[in-house]
Design a protein around this motif. Sequence first.
Motif, PDB file in Angstrom:
ATOM      1  N   GLU A 185       0.825  -1.209   0.000  1.00 18.72           N
ATOM      2  CA  GLU A 185       0.000   0.000   0.000  1.00 18.72           C
ATOM      3  C   GLU A 185       0.859   1.259   0.000  1.00 18.72           C
ATOM      4  OE1 GLU A 185      -0.449  -2.618   2.084  1.00 18.72           O
ATOM      5  OE2 GLU A 185      -2.291  -3.423   1.198  1.00 18.72           O
ATOM      6  N   ILE A 186       1.915   1.259   0.795  1.00 18.68           N
ATOM      7  CA  ILE A 186       2.809   2.417   0.847  1.00 18.68           C
ATOM      8  C   ILE A 186       3.544   2.572  -0.478  1.00 18.68           C
ATOM      9  CG2 ILE A 186       4.879   3.353   1.946  1.00 18.68           C
ATOM     10  CD1 ILE A 186       3.898   2.020   4.577  1.00 18.68           C
ATOM     11  N   ALA A 187       3.994   1.471  -1.066  1.00 17.45           N
ATOM     12  CA  ALA A 187       4.705   1.525  -2.347  1.00 17.45           C
ATOM     13  C   ALA A 187       3.804   2.073  -3.459  1.00 17.45           C
ATOM     14  CB  ALA A 187       5.230   0.145  -2.725  1.00 17.45           C
ATOM     15  N   VAL A 188       2.550   1.639  -3.500  1.00 11.98           N
ATOM     16  CA  VAL A 188       1.607   2.128  -4.508  1.00 11.98           C
ATOM     17  C   VAL A 188       1.348   3.619  -4.297  1.00 11.98           C
ATOM     18  CG1 VAL A 188      -0.799   1.989  -5.300  1.00 11.98           C
ATOM     19  CG2 VAL A 188       0.549  -0.100  -4.988  1.00 11.98           C
ATOM     20  N   HIS A 189       1.189   4.034  -3.052  1.00 11.59           N
ATOM     21  CA  HIS A 189       0.989   5.458  -2.749  1.00 11.59           C
ATOM     22  C   HIS A 189       2.194   6.274  -3.230  1.00 11.59           C
ATOM     23  CE1 HIS A 189      -0.278   9.091  -0.809  1.00 11.59           C
ATOM     24  NE2 HIS A 189       0.705   9.060   0.082  1.00 11.59           N
ATOM     25  N   ALA A 190       3.401   5.777  -2.997  1.00 14.89           N
ATOM     26  CA  ALA A 190       4.609   6.474  -3.454  1.00 14.89           C
ATOM     27  C   ALA A 190       4.637   6.563  -4.977  1.00 14.89           C
ATOM     28  CB  ALA A 190       5.858   5.769  -2.933  1.00 14.89           C
ATOM     29  N   ALA A 191       4.333   5.472  -5.669  1.00 13.72           N
ATOM     30  CA  ALA A 191       4.340   5.462  -7.136  1.00 13.72           C
ATOM     31  C   ALA A 191       3.327   6.453  -7.696  1.00 13.72           C
ATOM     32  CB  ALA A 191       4.055   4.053  -7.662  1.00 13.72           C
ATOM     33  N   ARG A 192       2.140   6.490  -7.125  1.00 21.16           N
ATOM     34  CA  ARG A 192       1.111   7.432  -7.601  1.00 21.16           C
ATOM     35  C   ARG A 192       1.524   8.878  -7.347  1.00 21.16           C
ATOM     36  NH1 ARG A 192      -3.966   3.794  -5.656  1.00 21.16           N
ATOM     37  NH2 ARG A 192      -3.956   2.433  -7.481  1.00 21.16           N
ATOM     38  N   THR A 193       2.149   9.115  -6.223  1.00 20.46           N
ATOM     39  CA  THR A 193       2.645  10.463  -5.915  1.00 20.46           C
ATOM     40  C   THR A 193       3.713  10.868  -6.922  1.00 20.46           C
ATOM     41  OG1 THR A 193       2.150  10.197  -3.565  1.00 20.46           O
ATOM     42  CG2 THR A 193       3.770  11.893  -4.151  1.00 20.46           C
ATOM     43  N   LEU A 194       4.653   9.965  -7.213  1.00 18.74           N
ATOM     44  CA  LEU A 194       5.718  10.254  -8.170  1.00 18.74           C
ATOM     45  C   LEU A 194       5.157  10.491  -9.577  1.00 18.74           C
ATOM     46  CD1 LEU A 194       8.278   7.687  -6.822  1.00 18.74           C
ATOM     47  CD2 LEU A 194       8.601  10.183  -6.839  1.00 18.74           C
ATOM     48  N   GLU A 195       4.171   9.687  -9.983  1.00 14.02           N
ATOM     49  CA  GLU A 195       3.529   9.889 -11.289  1.00 14.02           C
ATOM     50  C   GLU A 195       2.910  11.279 -11.371  1.00 14.02           C
ATOM     51  OE1 GLU A 195       0.669   6.738 -11.630  1.00 14.02           O
ATOM     52  OE2 GLU A 195       2.063   5.464 -12.736  1.00 14.02           O
ATOM     53  N   LYS A 196       2.234  11.675 -10.320  1.00 10.92           N
ATOM     54  CA  LYS A 196       1.552  12.973 -10.297  1.00 10.92           C
ATOM     55  C   LYS A 196       2.554  14.120 -10.381  1.00 10.92           C
ATOM     56  CE  LYS A 196      -1.752  15.693  -7.689  1.00 10.92           C
ATOM     57  NZ  LYS A 196      -2.632  15.742  -6.524  1.00 10.92           N
ATOM     58  N   ILE A 197       3.583  14.108  -9.542  1.00 13.18           N
ATOM     59  CA  ILE A 197       4.521  15.229  -9.556  1.00 13.18           C
ATOM     60  C   ILE A 197       5.417  15.212 -10.790  1.00 13.18           C
ATOM     61  CG2 ILE A 197       4.492  15.525  -7.056  1.00 13.18           C
ATOM     62  CD1 ILE A 197       7.239  14.268  -6.936  1.00 13.18           C
ATOM     63  N   GLY A 198       5.592  14.035 -11.396  1.00 18.09           N
ATOM     64  CA  GLY A 198       6.389  13.923 -12.614  1.00 18.09           C
ATOM     65  C   GLY A 198       5.604  14.151 -13.885  1.00 18.09           C
ATOM     66  N   GLY A 199       4.322  14.449 -13.744  1.00 15.42           N
ATOM     67  CA  GLY A 199       3.507  14.703 -14.928  1.00 15.42           C
ATOM     68  C   GLY A 199       3.406  13.523 -15.862  1.00 15.42           C
ATOM     69  N   HIS A 200       3.481  12.313 -15.311  1.00 13.72           N
ATOM     70  CA  HIS A 200       3.381  11.066 -16.079  1.00 13.72           C
ATOM     71  C   HIS A 200       4.483  10.940 -17.126  1.00 13.72           C
ATOM     72  CE1 HIS A 200      -0.396  10.066 -14.095  1.00 13.72           C
ATOM     73  NE2 HIS A 200      -0.693  11.338 -14.224  1.00 13.72           N
ATOM     74  N   GLN A 201       5.625  11.611 -16.914  1.00 13.18           N
ATOM     75  CA  GLN A 201       6.790  11.479 -17.784  1.00 13.18           C
ATOM     76  C   GLN A 201       7.679  10.349 -17.271  1.00 13.18           C
ATOM     77  OE1 GLN A 201       8.746  15.366 -18.791  1.00 13.18           O
ATOM     78  NE2 GLN A 201       7.475  16.037 -17.082  1.00 13.18           N
ATOM     79  N   THR A 202       8.492   9.790 -18.163  1.00 18.36           N
ATOM     80  CA  THR A 202       9.489   8.804 -17.759  1.00 18.36           C
ATOM     81  C   THR A 202      10.762   9.568 -17.417  1.00 18.36           C
ATOM     82  OG1 THR A 202       8.501   7.146 -19.192  1.00 18.36           O
ATOM     83  CG2 THR A 202      10.755   6.746 -18.469  1.00 18.36           C
ATOM     84  N   LEU A 203      11.084   9.622 -16.126  1.00 14.96           N
ATOM     85  CA  LEU A 203      12.196  10.425 -15.620  1.00 14.96           C
ATOM     86  C   LEU A 203      13.137   9.564 -14.783  1.00 14.96           C
ATOM     87  CD1 LEU A 203      10.066  13.447 -14.357  1.00 14.96           C
ATOM     88  CD2 LEU A 203      11.534  13.419 -16.389  1.00 14.96           C
TER      89      LEU A 203
END
Length: 128
Positions: free
Chosen positions: A26-44
């Motif tokens: 659950e924590i890992a999924v929350h982190a991934a979703r947060t990173l996707e959001k702040i990264g604008g869904h770019q591959t960084l």
Amino acid sequence: MDPFAASLRNGLLRLNWAPGIFVTYEIAVHAARTLEKIGGHQTLPILVNITGITGVDLDARAAMKAYRGFSRIAIVGDHPMGMVLSAFARQSAAPTVYFADEEAALYWIADQNDTMPTSSASFLGPPG
């Protein structure tokens, strides 16, 4: 206490796990979703600091291996257990390296020639 802090600066994502945290699915999924959001869904590229984490459960490891949102992954830790905890990243879709210091990790992330890291790092596997 938040389980992690995530940020984006100059095209680099950062994920800093809170000391003492045990990373669950659950924590890992929350982190991934947060990173996707702040990264604008770019591959960084991402720098992940695992200093002080106590572990990662099997479901979280599977989710992290399957995630395809990063171009390079630099994992920074401060003790031999960090390499053990990050070893699941061998099967990551992106080049992934474990580092003992952040400066070397940042240098590797910035190097677009895909050269192997210096002795302060352990290459965990090729993409795919």
